[in-house]
Design a protein around this motif. Structure first.
Motif, mmCIF file in Angstrom:
data_model
loop_
_atom_site.group_PDB
_atom_site.id
_atom_site.type_symbol
_atom_site.label_atom_id
_atom_site.label_comp_id
_atom_site.label_asym_id
_atom_site.label_seq_id
_atom_site.Cartn_x
_atom_site.Cartn_y
_atom_site.Cartn_z
ATOM 1 N N ALA A 197 -48.630 -8.190 -13.078
ATOM 2 C CA ALA A 197 -47.576 -8.722 -12.211
ATOM 3 C C ALA A 197 -47.725 -8.110 -10.832
ATOM 4 O O ALA A 197 -47.710 -6.894 -10.677
ATOM 5 N N LEU A 198 -47.913 -8.957 -9.847
ATOM 6 C CA LEU A 198 -48.250 -8.509 -8.504
ATOM 7 C C LEU A 198 -47.188 -8.977 -7.531
ATOM 8 O O LEU A 198 -47.414 -9.292 -6.447
ATOM 9 N N GLN A 219 -56.058 -9.261 -2.687
ATOM 10 C CA GLN A 219 -56.096 -10.668 -2.260
ATOM 11 C C GLN A 219 -54.761 -11.355 -2.533
ATOM 12 O O GLN A 219 -54.260 -12.133 -1.715
ATOM 13 N N HIS A 220 -54.166 -11.048 -3.686
ATOM 14 C CA HIS A 220 -52.866 -11.630 -4.049
ATOM 15 C C HIS A 220 -51.786 -11.190 -3.053
ATOM 16 O O HIS A 220 -50.992 -12.006 -2.584
ATOM 17 N N GLU A 221 -51.780 -9.886 -2.711
ATOM 18 C CA GLU A 221 -50.729 -9.372 -1.821
ATOM 19 C C GLU A 221 -50.898 -9.871 -0.390
ATOM 20 O O GLU A 221 -49.909 -10.181 0.288
ATOM 21 N N PRO A 251 -42.648 -9.147 2.174
ATOM 22 C CA PRO A 251 -41.829 -10.365 2.078
ATOM 23 C C PRO A 251 -41.160 -10.534 0.701
ATOM 24 O O PRO A 251 -40.100 -11.159 0.603
ATOM 25 N N GLN A 252 -41.751 -9.946 -0.323
ATOM 26 C CA GLN A 252 -41.159 -10.057 -1.662
ATOM 27 C C GLN A 252 -39.834 -9.307 -1.780
ATOM 28 O O GLN A 252 -39.076 -9.534 -2.711
ATOM 29 N N VAL A 253 -39.588 -8.379 -0.846
ATOM 30 C CA VAL A 253 -38.285 -7.711 -0.839
ATOM 31 C C VAL A 253 -37.474 -8.133 0.390
ATOM 32 O O VAL A 253 -36.538 -7.454 0.793
ATOM 33 N N ASP A 295 -52.153 -12.689 0.443
ATOM 34 C CA ASP A 295 -51.638 -14.064 0.378
ATOM 35 C C ASP A 295 -50.129 -14.097 0.620
ATOM 36 O O ASP A 295 -49.624 -14.974 1.330
ATOM 37 N N HIS A 296 -49.390 -13.150 0.017
ATOM 38 C CA HIS A 296 -47.934 -13.122 0.204
ATOM 39 C C HIS A 296 -47.565 -13.024 1.686
ATOM 40 O O HIS A 296 -46.544 -13.562 2.110
ATOM 41 N N LEU A 297 -48.400 -12.337 2.471
ATOM 42 C CA LEU A 297 -48.102 -12.172 3.899
ATOM 43 C C LEU A 297 -48.269 -13.488 4.660
ATOM 44 O O LEU A 297 -47.770 -13.639 5.768
ATOM 45 N N GLY A 326 -50.171 -12.748 -12.588
ATOM 46 C CA GLY A 326 -48.744 -13.019 -12.594
ATOM 47 C C GLY A 326 -48.195 -12.516 -11.281
ATOM 48 O O GLY A 326 -48.937 -11.992 -10.448
ATOM 49 N N CYS A 327 -46.893 -12.664 -11.069
ATOM 50 C CA CYS A 327 -46.285 -12.261 -9.806
ATOM 51 C C CYS A 327 -44.846 -11.837 -10.068
ATOM 52 O O CYS A 327 -44.140 -12.513 -10.815
ATOM 53 N N LEU A 328 -44.436 -10.722 -9.460
ATOM 54 C CA LEU A 328 -43.059 -10.253 -9.670
ATOM 55 C C LEU A 328 -42.039 -11.274 -9.163
ATOM 56 O O LEU A 328 -40.886 -11.267 -9.604
ATOM 57 N N SER A 329 -42.464 -12.159 -8.262
ATOM 58 C CA SER A 329 -41.559 -13.199 -7.757
ATOM 59 C C SER A 329 -41.557 -14.446 -8.641
ATOM 60 O O SER A 329 -40.777 -15.367 -8.401
HETATM 61 NI NI NI Z 1 -47.001 -11.650 -6.207
#
Ligand code: NI
Length: 173
Positions: free
Chosen positions: A172-173, A130-132, A49-51, A134-136, A88-91
């Motif tokens: 950064a995730l 866990q962070h990734e 989803p980040q892309v 969550d993005h889903l 952190g997060c790349l988004s």
């Molecule tokens: Ni992230």
């Protein structure tokens, strides 16, 4: 191909991503692009989803130098303990905050060939997974903060925006 990373405020980051029905050549291409984009951005993990692709695919970098691995339809099947660490997060370039996560997780997923796998992770890899995941589900790391900290970050973003070029960080995730 390096893809554009969507930023905080883009509605796709809040959508629940759909499961992958079959690991087609298109999905394999997506995985290759995710890996390339993750390394271009010096990230340790990236979710589709980040892309801009609302599918349940993530890539995570093995912190022991084992390279990137894809996890398709990942689900946490067991978790143990809790630990607070900076994320952190790349988004959300330039935003960092301590987040509580499980110390150890067991994940079930499909690998890049569509075969089922179970993976145990601890430390940074457990945090990244866990962070990734969550993005889903449309969840961002700032959602895990207390209200005061989260509101402070949101106000700062509203006032100053996000930097075009964030200093690269190992988290950064
Ligand atoms: Ni992230």
């Amino acid at each position: 191909m390096v893809l554009k990373v969507r930023r905080y405020g883009d509605p796709i980051l809040r959508r629940k991503a759909a499961p992958v029905a079959a690991v087609t050549p298109e999905i394999k291409g997506l995985i290759a692009d995710l890996v390339e984009t993750m390394y271009d951005q010096v990230g340790l993990g990236l979710a589709a989803p980040q892309v801009g692709i609302p599918l349940r695919v993530i890539v995570v970098d093995d912190d022991k130098g084992g390279g990137a691995r894809p996890l398709i339809n990942p689900a946490i099947s067991a978790r143990v303990g809790s630990v607070v660490g900076e994320e952190g997060c790349l988004s959300l370039p330039g935003v960092f905050a301590p987040v509580e996560r499980a110390l150890w997780v067991e994940v079930r997923a499909l690998d890049g060939d569509g075969l089922p796998l179970a993976l145990e992770a601890r430390g940074i890899l457990a945090r990244v997974i866990q962070h990734e995941i969550d993005h889903l589900d449309g969840i961002l790391f700032i959602d895990h903060l207390d209200t005061v900290s989260r509101d402070r970050i949101k106000r700062k973003i509203k006032k100053e925006g996000l930097p075009d070029e964030a200093p690269h960080s190992a988290f950064a995730l």
